[in-house]
Design a protein around this motif. Structure first.
Motif, mmCIF file in Angstrom:
data_model
loop_
_atom_site.group_PDB
_atom_site.id
_atom_site.type_symbol
_atom_site.label_atom_id
_atom_site.label_comp_id
_atom_site.label_asym_id
_atom_site.label_seq_id
_atom_site.Cartn_x
_atom_site.Cartn_y
_atom_site.Cartn_z
ATOM 1 N N ASP A 78 47.307 17.590 93.235
ATOM 2 C CA ASP A 78 47.536 18.640 94.237
ATOM 3 C C ASP A 78 46.987 19.996 93.809
ATOM 4 O OD1 ASP A 78 48.741 16.802 95.862
ATOM 5 O OD2 ASP A 78 50.784 17.362 95.305
ATOM 6 N N GLN A 79 47.207 20.372 92.548
ATOM 7 C CA GLN A 79 46.726 21.670 92.075
ATOM 8 C C GLN A 79 45.203 21.704 92.016
ATOM 9 O OE1 GLN A 79 48.721 24.492 91.245
ATOM 10 N NE2 GLN A 79 46.702 25.377 91.482
ATOM 11 N N ILE A 80 44.611 20.684 91.413
ATOM 12 C CA ILE A 80 43.148 20.622 91.330
ATOM 13 C C ILE A 80 42.561 20.564 92.736
ATOM 14 C CG2 ILE A 80 41.176 19.212 90.599
ATOM 15 C CD1 ILE A 80 42.364 20.422 88.198
ATOM 16 N N TYR A 81 43.206 19.772 93.629
ATOM 17 C CA TYR A 81 42.648 19.663 94.971
ATOM 18 C C TYR A 81 42.648 20.996 95.700
ATOM 19 C CZ TYR A 81 41.269 18.755 99.582
ATOM 20 O OH TYR A 81 40.590 18.850 100.756
ATOM 21 N N SER A 82 43.650 21.828 95.484
ATOM 22 C CA SER A 82 43.638 23.134 96.156
ATOM 23 C C SER A 82 42.421 23.938 95.695
ATOM 24 C CB SER A 82 44.936 23.905 95.923
ATOM 25 O OG SER A 82 45.063 24.305 94.586
ATOM 26 N N TYR A 83 42.031 23.781 94.428
ATOM 27 C CA TYR A 83 40.816 24.442 93.942
ATOM 28 C C TYR A 83 39.575 23.822 94.576
ATOM 29 C CZ TYR A 83 44.009 25.988 90.195
ATOM 30 O OH TYR A 83 45.061 26.492 89.476
ATOM 31 N N VAL A 84 39.572 22.480 94.733
ATOM 32 C CA VAL A 84 38.446 21.801 95.385
ATOM 33 C C VAL A 84 38.317 22.307 96.816
ATOM 34 C CG1 VAL A 84 37.554 19.573 96.205
ATOM 35 C CG2 VAL A 84 38.557 19.733 93.919
ATOM 36 N N ALA A 85 39.447 22.398 97.526
ATOM 37 C CA ALA A 85 39.428 22.878 98.913
ATOM 38 C C ALA A 85 38.876 24.302 98.980
ATOM 39 C CB ALA A 85 40.827 22.809 99.515
ATOM 40 N N ASP A 86 39.293 25.149 98.045
ATOM 41 C CA ASP A 86 38.774 26.522 98.007
ATOM 42 C C ASP A 86 37.269 26.525 97.765
ATOM 43 O OD1 ASP A 86 41.323 27.529 98.424
ATOM 44 O OD2 ASP A 86 41.674 27.984 96.303
ATOM 45 N N TYR A 87 36.808 25.619 96.889
ATOM 46 C CA TYR A 87 35.376 25.513 96.605
ATOM 47 C C TYR A 87 34.615 25.042 97.847
ATOM 48 C CZ TYR A 87 31.012 23.620 94.822
ATOM 49 O OH TYR A 87 29.694 23.325 94.632
ATOM 50 N N ILE A 88 35.143 24.028 98.528
ATOM 51 C CA ILE A 88 34.490 23.503 99.734
ATOM 52 C C ILE A 88 34.388 24.591 100.799
ATOM 53 C CG2 ILE A 88 34.776 21.902 101.680
ATOM 54 C CD1 ILE A 88 36.009 19.899 99.651
ATOM 55 N N GLU A 89 35.468 25.369 100.953
ATOM 56 C CA GLU A 89 35.494 26.434 101.969
ATOM 57 C C GLU A 89 34.647 27.645 101.576
ATOM 58 O OE1 GLU A 89 39.639 27.305 102.343
ATOM 59 O OE2 GLU A 89 40.080 25.379 103.289
ATOM 60 N N GLY A 90 34.219 27.702 100.321
ATOM 61 C CA GLY A 90 33.432 28.841 99.864
ATOM 62 C C GLY A 90 34.279 30.016 99.407
ATOM 63 N N SER A 91 35.597 29.808 99.272
ATOM 64 C CA SER A 91 36.490 30.877 98.819
ATOM 65 C C SER A 91 36.315 31.193 97.344
ATOM 66 C CB SER A 91 37.958 30.502 99.065
ATOM 67 O OG SER A 91 38.182 30.269 100.425
ATOM 68 N N ILE A 92 35.902 30.177 96.581
ATOM 69 C CA ILE A 92 35.618 30.380 95.165
ATOM 70 C C ILE A 92 34.276 29.731 94.839
ATOM 71 C CG2 ILE A 92 38.061 30.491 94.476
ATOM 72 C CD1 ILE A 92 37.793 27.624 93.376
ATOM 73 N N THR A 93 33.651 30.209 93.791
ATOM 74 C CA THR A 93 32.379 29.642 93.350
ATOM 75 C C THR A 93 32.635 28.436 92.455
ATOM 76 O OG1 THR A 93 32.296 30.962 91.334
ATOM 77 C CG2 THR A 93 31.339 31.951 93.351
ATOM 78 N N ARG A 94 31.575 27.715 92.159
ATOM 79 C CA ARG A 94 31.671 26.587 91.223
ATOM 80 C C ARG A 94 32.197 27.078 89.865
ATOM 81 N NH1 ARG A 94 28.988 21.639 91.044
ATOM 82 N NH2 ARG A 94 27.806 22.251 92.878
ATOM 83 N N GLU A 95 31.694 28.206 89.411
ATOM 84 C CA GLU A 95 32.120 28.750 88.120
ATOM 85 C C GLU A 95 33.608 29.086 88.139
ATOM 86 O OE1 GLU A 95 29.389 29.817 89.846
ATOM 87 O OE2 GLU A 95 27.960 28.745 88.589
ATOM 88 N N GLN A 96 34.083 29.675 89.241
ATOM 89 C CA GLN A 96 35.505 29.983 89.357
ATOM 90 C C GLN A 96 36.347 28.707 89.377
ATOM 91 O OE1 GLN A 96 34.956 32.370 92.902
ATOM 92 N NE2 GLN A 96 35.509 34.255 91.796
ATOM 93 N N PHE A 97 35.833 27.666 90.062
ATOM 94 C CA PHE A 97 36.551 26.382 90.074
ATOM 95 C C PHE A 97 36.783 25.896 88.652
ATOM 96 C CE2 PHE A 97 36.445 21.828 89.502
ATOM 97 C CZ PHE A 97 37.495 21.412 90.308
ATOM 98 N N TRP A 98 35.733 25.902 87.833
ATOM 99 C CA TRP A 98 35.859 25.361 86.471
ATOM 100 C C TRP A 98 36.787 26.213 85.611
ATOM 101 C CZ3 TRP A 98 35.357 20.604 86.203
ATOM 102 C CH2 TRP A 98 34.375 19.929 86.906
ATOM 103 N N ILE A 99 36.814 27.496 85.822
ATOM 104 C CA ILE A 99 37.750 28.350 85.077
ATOM 105 C C ILE A 99 39.181 27.971 85.433
ATOM 106 C CG2 ILE A 99 38.634 30.705 84.863
ATOM 107 C CD1 ILE A 99 35.643 31.637 85.149
#
Length: 153
Positions: free
Chosen positions: A101-122
Motif C-alpha cells: 500500500d505504501q509503495i503503491y501510493s508512491y507508484v500512483a504519484d509517479y504515474i500521475e506525474g506528482s513525483i519524479t522517478r528520482e523522488q519515487f526512489w528516494i
C-alpha cells in the motif's frame, strides 16, 4: 521435486486456480497471484471472514515466457506503471517485488506525474516490498500442483 512452494491467501481453498480479471488493475496485470512468503499469504487471507491459505508446488514448464525482477529497479517501476495503467503484457509468469500500500501510493504519484522517478526512489528506498509470483496465462497455471490448504487463525 518442486522448484518452489507458493501460497495464495483468500477466503476459500483454491484447488483449481483460474486467471480472473478483477475490477482493479494490479502490479503485474491479470493473473493468479501467489507468494513464496507464507506469512504474506496469511496477511492476504486475514482480510476475509474465512481465512484460507492454499499451498502449491511449482514445477516450471519449458517454453513459458517468464519475467523476473530480482530487485526493485526502473524496469520494475515502469512495468508496474504500465500494468496499473491497464497495458497488457505477453508474459506467462511474472515474479518480483510487490508494491504494498505504501509503495503503491508512491507508484500512483509517479504515474500521475506528482513525483519524479528520482523522488519515487528516494521515498521507496527504505520500504521493504513483499514478494509476488503471478501466473498470467492458462499454460502457466499448469505449473501449479495443489498441495492443500491451511486455515489462518
Amino acid at each position: 521435486m518442486a522448484l518452489m512452494t507458493v501460497y495464495h491467501g483468500g477466503y476459500q481453498a483454491v484447488e483449481r486456480p483460474e486467471i480472473r480479471v478483477g475490477k482493479y488493475t494490479k502490479d503485474f496485470g491479470k493473473g493468479f497471484y501467489c507468494t513464496v512468503i507464507k506469512e504474506q499469504a496469511q496477511r492476504w487471507a486475514r482480510r476475509y471472514t474465512s481465512k484460507i491459505v492454499s499451498v502449491y508446488d511449482v514445477r516450471l514448464i519449458p517454453g513459458l515466457r517468464i519475467l523476473e525482477f530480482k530487485e526493485m529497479s526502473d524496469d520494475w517501476l515502469d512495468f508496474i506503471a504500465d500494468c496499473r495503467s491497464g497495458k497488457p503484457h505477453d508474459y506467462d509468469i511474472v515474479i518480483g517485488a510487490m508494491a504494498d500500500d505504501q509503495i503503491y501510493s508512491y507508484v500512483a504519484d509517479y504515474i500521475e506525474g506528482s513525483i519524479t522517478r528520482e523522488q519515487f526512489w528516494i521515498l521507496a528506498r527504505f520500504k521493504y516490498p513483499a514478494h509476488q509470483t503471478v501466473f498470467c496465462a492458462d499454460d502457466a497455471l499448469k505449473c501449479l500442483s495443489y498441495r492443500g490448504f491451511e486455515e489462518v487463525r
